[in-house]
Design a protein around this motif. Structure first.
Motif, PDB file in Angstrom:
ATOM      1  N   LEU A 119      94.460  52.184 -18.364  1.00 39.83           N
ATOM      2  CA  LEU A 119      95.460  52.346 -17.306  1.00 39.83           C
ATOM      3  C   LEU A 119      96.227  51.050 -17.072  1.00 39.83           C
ATOM      4  O   LEU A 119      97.447  51.064 -16.867  1.00 39.83           O
ATOM      5  N   GLN A 120      95.524  49.925 -17.114  1.00 38.50           N
ATOM      6  CA  GLN A 120      96.180  48.641 -16.923  1.00 38.50           C
ATOM      7  C   GLN A 120      97.164  48.363 -18.060  1.00 38.50           C
ATOM      8  O   GLN A 120      98.301  47.916 -17.829  1.00 38.50           O
ATOM      9  N   GLU A 121      96.739  48.617 -19.273  1.00 40.78           N
ATOM     10  CA  GLU A 121      97.610  48.366 -20.427  1.00 40.78           C
ATOM     11  C   GLU A 121      98.836  49.278 -20.401  1.00 40.78           C
ATOM     12  O   GLU A 121      99.945  48.828 -20.716  1.00 40.78           O
ATOM     13  N   SER A 122      98.654  50.534 -20.011  1.00 41.98           N
ATOM     14  CA  SER A 122      99.789  51.463 -19.923  1.00 41.98           C
ATOM     15  C   SER A 122     100.767  51.028 -18.842  1.00 41.98           C
ATOM     16  O   SER A 122     101.991  51.071 -19.031  1.00 41.98           O
ATOM     17  N   ALA A 123     100.228  50.614 -17.703  1.00 41.24           N
ATOM     18  CA  ALA A 123     101.087  50.176 -16.604  1.00 41.24           C
ATOM     19  C   ALA A 123     101.842  48.908 -16.979  1.00 41.24           C
ATOM     20  O   ALA A 123     103.036  48.764 -16.677  1.00 41.24           O
ATOM     21  N   ASP A 124     101.179  47.981 -17.657  1.00 39.28           N
ATOM     22  CA  ASP A 124     101.840  46.738 -18.083  1.00 39.28           C
ATOM     23  C   ASP A 124     102.960  47.031 -19.071  1.00 39.28           C
ATOM     24  O   ASP A 124     104.028  46.406 -19.018  1.00 39.28           O
ATOM     25  N   ALA A 125     102.717  47.977 -19.978  1.00 36.08           N
ATOM     26  CA  ALA A 125     103.727  48.306 -20.981  1.00 36.08           C
ATOM     27  C   ALA A 125     104.960  48.953 -20.340  1.00 36.08           C
ATOM     28  O   ALA A 125     106.092  48.766 -20.809  1.00 36.08           O
ATOM     29  N   ALA A 126     104.739  49.711 -19.259  1.00 35.04           N
ATOM     30  CA  ALA A 126     105.852  50.406 -18.608  1.00 35.04           C
ATOM     31  C   ALA A 126     106.587  49.522 -17.607  1.00 35.04           C
ATOM     32  O   ALA A 126     107.736  49.799 -17.257  1.00 35.04           O
ATOM     33  N   ARG A 127     105.940  48.460 -17.154  1.00 41.42           N
ATOM     34  CA  ARG A 127     106.544  47.603 -16.136  1.00 41.42           C
ATOM     35  C   ARG A 127     107.468  46.593 -16.787  1.00 41.42           C
ATOM     36  O   ARG A 127     107.111  45.933 -17.754  1.00 41.42           O
ATOM     37  N   GLU A 128     108.647  46.446 -16.242  1.00 43.56           N
ATOM     38  CA  GLU A 128     109.607  45.493 -16.813  1.00 43.56           C
ATOM     39  C   GLU A 128     109.362  44.083 -16.294  1.00 43.56           C
ATOM     40  O   GLU A 128     109.346  43.120 -17.045  1.00 43.56           O
ATOM     41  N   GLU A 129     109.212  43.908 -15.006  1.00 41.78           N
ATOM     42  CA  GLU A 129     108.972  42.581 -14.439  1.00 41.78           C
ATOM     43  C   GLU A 129     108.463  42.754 -13.015  1.00 41.78           C
ATOM     44  O   GLU A 129     108.376  43.864 -12.488  1.00 41.78           O
ATOM     45  N   GLY A 130     108.121  41.619 -12.396  1.00 42.46           N
ATOM     46  CA  GLY A 130     107.665  41.653 -11.013  1.00 42.46           C
ATOM     47  C   GLY A 130     106.172  41.919 -10.907  1.00 42.46           C
ATOM     48  O   GLY A 130     105.469  42.129 -11.905  1.00 42.46           O
ATOM     49  N   MET A 160      96.298  38.532  -7.535  1.00 46.45           N
ATOM     50  CA  MET A 160      97.111  39.334  -6.623  1.00 46.45           C
ATOM     51  C   MET A 160      98.450  39.691  -7.263  1.00 46.45           C
ATOM     52  O   MET A 160      99.170  38.827  -7.756  1.00 46.45           O
ATOM     53  N   GLY A 161      98.761  40.970  -7.275  1.00 45.56           N
ATOM     54  CA  GLY A 161     100.005  41.451  -7.859  1.00 45.56           C
ATOM     55  C   GLY A 161      99.954  41.657  -9.356  1.00 45.56           C
ATOM     56  O   GLY A 161     100.932  42.119  -9.952  1.00 45.56           O
ATOM     57  N   LYS A 162      98.815  41.336  -9.984  1.00 50.00           N
ATOM     58  CA  LYS A 162      98.693  41.463 -11.435  1.00 50.00           C
ATOM     59  C   LYS A 162      97.856  42.659 -11.858  1.00 50.00           C
ATOM     60  O   LYS A 162      97.784  42.976 -13.047  1.00 50.00           O
ATOM     61  N   ILE A 163      97.192  43.303 -10.906  1.00 49.22           N
ATOM     62  CA  ILE A 163      96.356  44.466 -11.213  1.00 49.22           C
ATOM     63  C   ILE A 163      97.122  45.733 -10.868  1.00 49.22           C
ATOM     64  O   ILE A 163      97.575  45.903  -9.726  1.00 49.22           O
ATOM     65  N   ALA A 164      97.279  46.620 -11.821  1.00 46.26           N
ATOM     66  CA  ALA A 164      97.966  47.885 -11.571  1.00 46.26           C
ATOM     67  C   ALA A 164      97.185  48.701 -10.551  1.00 46.26           C
ATOM     68  O   ALA A 164      95.955  48.792 -10.642  1.00 46.26           O
ATOM     69  N   PRO A 165      97.861  49.292  -9.558  1.00 48.54           N
ATOM     70  CA  PRO A 165      97.150  50.041  -8.508  1.00 48.54           C
ATOM     71  C   PRO A 165      96.225  51.118  -9.043  1.00 48.54           C
ATOM     72  O   PRO A 165      95.116  51.300  -8.532  1.00 48.54           O
ATOM     73  N   GLU A 166      96.663  51.844 -10.086  1.00 44.78           N
ATOM     74  CA  GLU A 166      95.823  52.911 -10.632  1.00 44.78           C
ATOM     75  C   GLU A 166      94.551  52.341 -11.271  1.00 44.78           C
ATOM     76  O   GLU A 166      93.472  52.940 -11.196  1.00 44.78           O
ATOM     77  N   CYS A 167      94.663  51.174 -11.894  1.00 40.85           N
ATOM     78  CA  CYS A 167      93.498  50.487 -12.457  1.00 40.85           C
ATOM     79  C   CYS A 167      92.586  49.993 -11.334  1.00 40.85           C
ATOM     80  O   CYS A 167      91.360  50.112 -11.407  1.00 40.85           O
ATOM     81  N   PHE A 168      93.203  49.434 -10.296  1.00 43.37           N
ATOM     82  CA  PHE A 168      92.454  48.906  -9.162  1.00 43.37           C
ATOM     83  C   PHE A 168      91.602  49.993  -8.507  1.00 43.37           C
ATOM     84  O   PHE A 168      90.432  49.788  -8.173  1.00 43.37           O
ATOM     85  N   LYS A 169      92.170  51.190  -8.327  1.00 47.13           N
ATOM     86  CA  LYS A 169      91.440  52.287  -7.692  1.00 47.13           C
ATOM     87  C   LYS A 169      90.213  52.690  -8.513  1.00 47.13           C
ATOM     88  O   LYS A 169      89.125  52.891  -7.970  1.00 47.13           O
ATOM     89  N   ILE A 170      90.407  52.804  -9.819  1.00 47.39           N
ATOM     90  CA  ILE A 170      89.283  53.158 -10.688  1.00 47.39           C
ATOM     91  C   ILE A 170      88.217  52.067 -10.640  1.00 47.39           C
ATOM     92  O   ILE A 170      87.018  52.345 -10.505  1.00 47.39           O
ATOM     93  N   TYR A 171      88.645  50.829 -10.730  1.00 44.58           N
ATOM     94  CA  TYR A 171      87.705  49.696 -10.763  1.00 44.58           C
ATOM     95  C   TYR A 171      86.894  49.636  -9.474  1.00 44.58           C
ATOM     96  O   TYR A 171      85.667  49.470  -9.503  1.00 44.58           O
TER      97      TYR A 171
END
Length: 365
Positions: A333-344, A291-302
């Motif tokens: 998408l997950q890797e791109s979102a992780d790279a762009a996210r600073e924290e949280g 929970m909170g570790k999956i990027a929403p855009e990745c989650f939708k595709i998955y």
């Protein structure tokens, strides 16, 4: 592959009648000499310390799996001991089927078979030993740390590649007819290896667009069985897609397909996930660890991929090649979102995740 097809057809035509020793001799002789390494029972007993209990690493309806050591204990192997003494001859058929298939196909995401043993009433299969066990142990077991989301995605992609190869990468389509989490093994690099080909079926020549159908008595594991296959008794390549879709939901939810410890509404994972999707609460099925570790855009595709795989009608499900590409896109998408996210942690806006006919799902399939 023609030799494989003819040998399997010969096995399937073989009557279930006859004396047990005659069956053993038949199933042994149908395997071509030199196909792969043939072990004596003495070698198997030496490798497993006479089938020592403390070397058991798995167990199923087929029998037990032992960790063993061959060639003067220099090579670690997994040895599956099948029950070939039953009057039905099912164990012999499964062993022969698996040897005929795995000795002549190679893929990074299929379990490597080293050899077999049919000797003195015993039947065994010898594989390369997979250091990290099977996927079920890591998702549903209690002795392992939870797998990170991107690692789960990478494992899914590996399995999809293996199934895609079986369906379209050979002269004849092979329907795995399994695919549950315990059939997915993990090597030292966490690369997925699809195992257990005892019930696999060979279809007609591979056709990239056609639905492959094979008449078959219904066999498999409850929770993973294609509902269309249950009704029609016609096994298709889309039956593998359905079983894989169940695995996708298991990895997302961190639970097995059927769980008798849960309340009736949640007992059947696919039914529960479908209900949550219709009610707009699909984000609630996520494994608490994720929970909170999956990027929403990745989650939708998955979710779109997994939902498409378990559609009621096989013709409405994607091909494994489409599933493979979709999962690779989800990982990107997950890797791109992780790279762009600073924290949280990631948030899951309900109105963006729960549309039953999401444009992404329609665009992909």
């Amino acid at each position: 592959m023609e030799g494989i097809s003819q040998s399997i057809s010969k096995l399937l035509r073989r009557s279930g009648k006859g004396r047990s020793d005659e069956k053993k001799q038949y199933y042994s002789s149908v395997l071509p000499e030199g196909l792969c390494r043939r072990f004596s029972l003495a070698e198997i007993k030496k490798a497993t310390n006479y089938f020592a209990y403390d070397l058991v690493i798995g167990e199923g309806g087929f029998g037990k799996v032992y960790k063993g050591f061959i060639d003067d204990r220099g090579i670690s192997v997994a040895i599956k001991r099948l029950n070939i003494k039953s009057s039905s001859g099912q164990g012999c058929r499964e062993l022969t089927n698996e040897v005929l298939l795995l000795c002549q196909i190679r893929h990074p995401n299929l379990i490597p078979l080293i050899g077999y043993c049919i000797d003195e009433g015993e039947g065994c299969l010898v594989y390369e030993f997979m250091v990290n066990g099977n996927l079920h142990q890591h998702i549903c077991g209690t002795n392992h740390d939870p797998l990170p989301w991107k690692q789960r995605l990478a494992i899914c992609i590996g399995v999809a590649r293996g199934l895609h190869y079986l369906h379209t990468g050979l002269k004849h389509t092979i329907i795995h007819r399994g695919g549950k989490m315990s059939d997915i093994l993990l090597d030292e690099k966490w690369e997925a290896k699809l195992a257990d080909f005892g019930l696999s079926k060979m279809g007609p020549p591979s056709l990239s667009k056609a639905l492959i159908r094979v008449e078959s008595v219904v066999k498999g594991t409850m929770g993973y069985l294609d509902p269309e296959y249950l009704r029609s008794e016609e096994l298709t390549d889309k039956s593998d897609v359905y079983a894989f879709g169940v695995v996708l939901f298991e990895l997302l939810c961190g639970r097995k397909a059927l769980d008798h410890n849960l309340e009736e509404e949640q007992f059947h994972l696919i039914s529960w996930a479908s209900k949550c999707k219709q009610e707009g609460t699909i984000n609630e099925i996520i494994d608490p660890y994720l929970m909170g570790k999956i990027a929403p855009e990745c989650f939708k595709i998955y979710i779109g991929i997994a939902s498409s795989c378990v559609r009621e009608e096989g013709k409405d499900r994607p091909a494994m090649g489409e599933v493979e590409v979709g999962l690779e896109h989800a990982l990107q998408l997950q890797e791109s979102a992780d790279a762009a996210r600073e924290e949280g942690e990631y948030d899951y806006p309900i109105n963006e995740l729960t549309c039953s006919d999401s444009p992404i799902e329609n665009e992909m399939y």
